[in-house]
Write an enzyme that holds these catalytic residues in place. Structure first.
Site, PDB file in Angstrom:
ATOM      1  CG  ASN A   1      -1.723   1.219   1.409  1.00 50.97           C
ATOM      2  OD1 ASN A   1      -1.772   2.059   0.508  1.00 50.97           O
ATOM      3  ND2 ASN A   1      -2.376   1.353   2.551  1.00 50.97           N
ATOM      4  CD1 TRP A   2       3.720   1.259  -2.747  1.00 49.98           C
ATOM      5  CD2 TRP A   2       3.892   2.537  -4.583  1.00 49.98           C
ATOM      6  NE1 TRP A   2       4.647   0.677  -3.578  1.00 49.98           N
ATOM      7  CE2 TRP A   2       4.771   1.441  -4.705  1.00 49.98           C
ATOM      8  CE3 TRP A   2       3.818   3.469  -5.618  1.00 49.98           C
ATOM      9  CZ2 TRP A   2       5.588   1.259  -5.835  1.00 49.98           C
ATOM     10  CZ3 TRP A   2       4.624   3.290  -6.738  1.00 49.98           C
ATOM     11  CH2 TRP A   2       5.507   2.196  -6.846  1.00 49.98           C
ATOM     12  CE  LYS A   3       0.000   3.113   4.832  1.00 49.20           C
ATOM     13  NZ  LYS A   3       0.153   3.192   6.275  1.00 49.20           N
TER      14      LYS A   3
ATOM     15  CG  HIS B   1      -5.565   1.908   5.548  1.00 47.77           C
ATOM     16  ND1 HIS B   1      -5.083   2.828   6.431  1.00 47.77           N
ATOM     17  CD2 HIS B   1      -4.552   1.012   5.327  1.00 47.77           C
ATOM     18  CE1 HIS B   1      -3.829   2.507   6.754  1.00 47.77           C
ATOM     19  NE2 HIS B   1      -3.488   1.415   6.098  1.00 47.77           N
TER      20      HIS B   1
ATOM     21  CD  GLU C   1      -2.574   5.391   7.008  1.00 51.24           C
ATOM     22  OE1 GLU C   1      -2.586   5.406   5.760  1.00 51.24           O
ATOM     23  OE2 GLU C   1      -1.655   4.882   7.680  1.00 51.24           O
TER      24      GLU C   1
ATOM     25  CD  GLU D   1      -2.972  -2.369   7.466  1.00 52.32           C
ATOM     26  OE1 GLU D   1      -1.879  -2.609   6.943  1.00 52.32           O
ATOM     27  OE2 GLU D   1      -3.613  -1.327   7.264  1.00 52.32           O
TER      28      GLU D   1
ATOM     29  N   GLY E   1       3.237   2.220  10.778  1.00 48.37           N
ATOM     30  CA  GLY E   1       4.233   3.281  10.623  1.00 48.37           C
ATOM     31  C   GLY E   1       5.024   3.597  11.883  1.00 48.37           C
TER      32      GLY E   1
ATOM     33  CB  SER F   1       5.800  -1.958  11.845  1.00 46.37           C
ATOM     34  OG  SER F   1       5.477  -0.614  12.150  1.00 46.37           O
TER      35      SER F   1
ATOM     36  N   GLY G   1       3.114  -1.172   4.164  1.00 46.98           N
ATOM     37  CA  GLY G   1       3.119   0.249   3.818  1.00 46.98           C
ATOM     38  C   GLY G   1       4.513   0.691   3.410  1.00 46.98           C
ATOM     39  N   GLY G   2       5.224   1.312   4.342  1.00 49.87           N
ATOM     40  CA  GLY G   2       6.526   1.921   4.049  1.00 49.87           C
ATOM     41  C   GLY G   2       7.490   1.015   3.306  1.00 49.87           C
TER      42      GLY G   2
HETATM   43  P1  13P Z   1       3.474   0.365   7.511  1.00 54.19           P
HETATM   44  O1  13P Z   1       3.948  -0.938   6.892  1.00 54.19           O
HETATM   45  O2  13P Z   1       4.207   1.544   6.982  1.00 54.19           O
HETATM   46  O3  13P Z   1       3.456   0.268   9.009  1.00 54.19           O
HETATM   47  O4  13P Z   1       1.945   0.572   7.048  1.00 54.19           O
HETATM   48  C1  13P Z   1       1.052  -0.478   7.194  1.00 54.19           C
HETATM   49  C2  13P Z   1      -0.194  -0.122   6.490  1.00 54.19           C
HETATM   50  O5  13P Z   1      -0.943   0.735   6.928  1.00 54.19           O
HETATM   51  C3  13P Z   1      -0.492  -0.811   5.224  1.00 54.19           C
HETATM   52  O6  13P Z   1      -1.783  -0.580   4.813  1.00 54.19           O
END
Ligand code: 13P
Length: 252
Positions: free
Chosen positions: A12-14, A99, A101, A169, A175, A214, A235-236
């Site tokens: 997920n590149w957000k 999600h 967020e 999640e 993050g 993470s 994510g990251g």
């Molecule tokens: P991180 O891997 O950066 O913690 O993000 C997880 C996430 O929210 C994937 O949707």
């Protein structure tokens, strides 16, 4: 023991990545060799602007492309939104909905998430429904209550193992570099498995349940080996091909 759904590692590149970031996809495609293709599915969810370019760049690679959100309606006067049929038409196969967020930044309720997931499935997309508790909710012993309630209220009608993926999640792990212990992940994923089978009898045992929060090359093997963890939502660490593919390597 529950059947083992085929693993899915999703990135997920957000809201990250300019056009130049698409070169990472080429590196991912190169590393996703037939050996790995036989073991796990791969998906990248870039910002929706890049979906068409990403689809054409990954043609023939076996890596799928998804979106990060969709509107519950197929079309209409909803400035700034994109619909599930548009995502499908652009060549994507999946869409993340609910999600944390989106739940916090945009006040999305589980009822809205359910409508989005149903729209996704109606358009022929696989819906990835996210659930997860906050730190306060975990510390006060309510993690399973919260996740159970999110699951029940976000659950799309008619979900099948081939059309719905669940991503657990924990909000406090996103993050932050923090992750739950393997025992906590096993406990929560076992609970989610039970709920999936209860909500969709005959399907829930075959549904992929991803862990997200993470996930890094350093902890992927431990997390991916937990019972009822059928892949990751990253994510990251999905922004760089070297990190993402090091995570996928645990399935080789
Ligand atoms: P991180 O891997 O950066 O913690 O993000 C997880 C996430 O929210 C994937 O949707």
């Amino acid at each position: 023991m529950a059947n083992s759904p085929r693993p899915l590692v999703a990135g997920n590149w957000k809201m990250n990545g300019l056009k130049a970031a698409l070169t990472e996809l080429t590196a991912m495609a190169k590393a996703y060799d037939p050996g790995l293709q036989g073991k796990a599915d791969l998906l990248i969810c870039p910002p929706s602007l890049w979906i068409p370019a990403a689809v054409s760049q990954l043609q023939g690679s076996g890596i799928a492309i998804g979106a990060q959100d969709c509107h519950p309606q197929p079309h209409g006067a909803h400035t700034g939104d994109i619909s599930a049929p548009m995502i499908k038409d652009a060549g994507a196969s999946h869409v993340i909905v609910g999600h944390s967020e989106r739940r916090s930044d945009h006040g999305e309720t589980s009822e809205m998430v359910k409508a989005k997931a149903e729209a996704a499935m109606a358009a022929g997309l696989v819906a990835i429904v996210c659930v997860g508790e906050t730190q306060d909710e975990r510390q006060s012993g309510r993690a399973k209550d919260v996740v159970g309630e999110q699951l029940r209220h976000s659950w799309p009608m008619g979900a099948k193992a081939s059309t719905l993926v669940i991503a657990y999640e924990p909000v406090w792990a996103i993050g932050t570099g923090l992750t739950p212990t393997s025992a906590d992940v096993a406990d929560m994923h076992g609970f989610i498995r039970q709920e999936c089978e209860r909500l969709a009898p005959g399907q829930g045992n075959n549904m992929a349940i991803l862990y997200g929060g993470s996930v890094k090359p350093q902890n992927a093997a431990e997390l991916m080996n937990v019972p009822n963890v059928n892949g990751a939502l990253v994510g990251g660490a999905s922004l760089k091909a070297s990190d993402f593919m090091a995570i996928v390597e645990v399935y080789r």
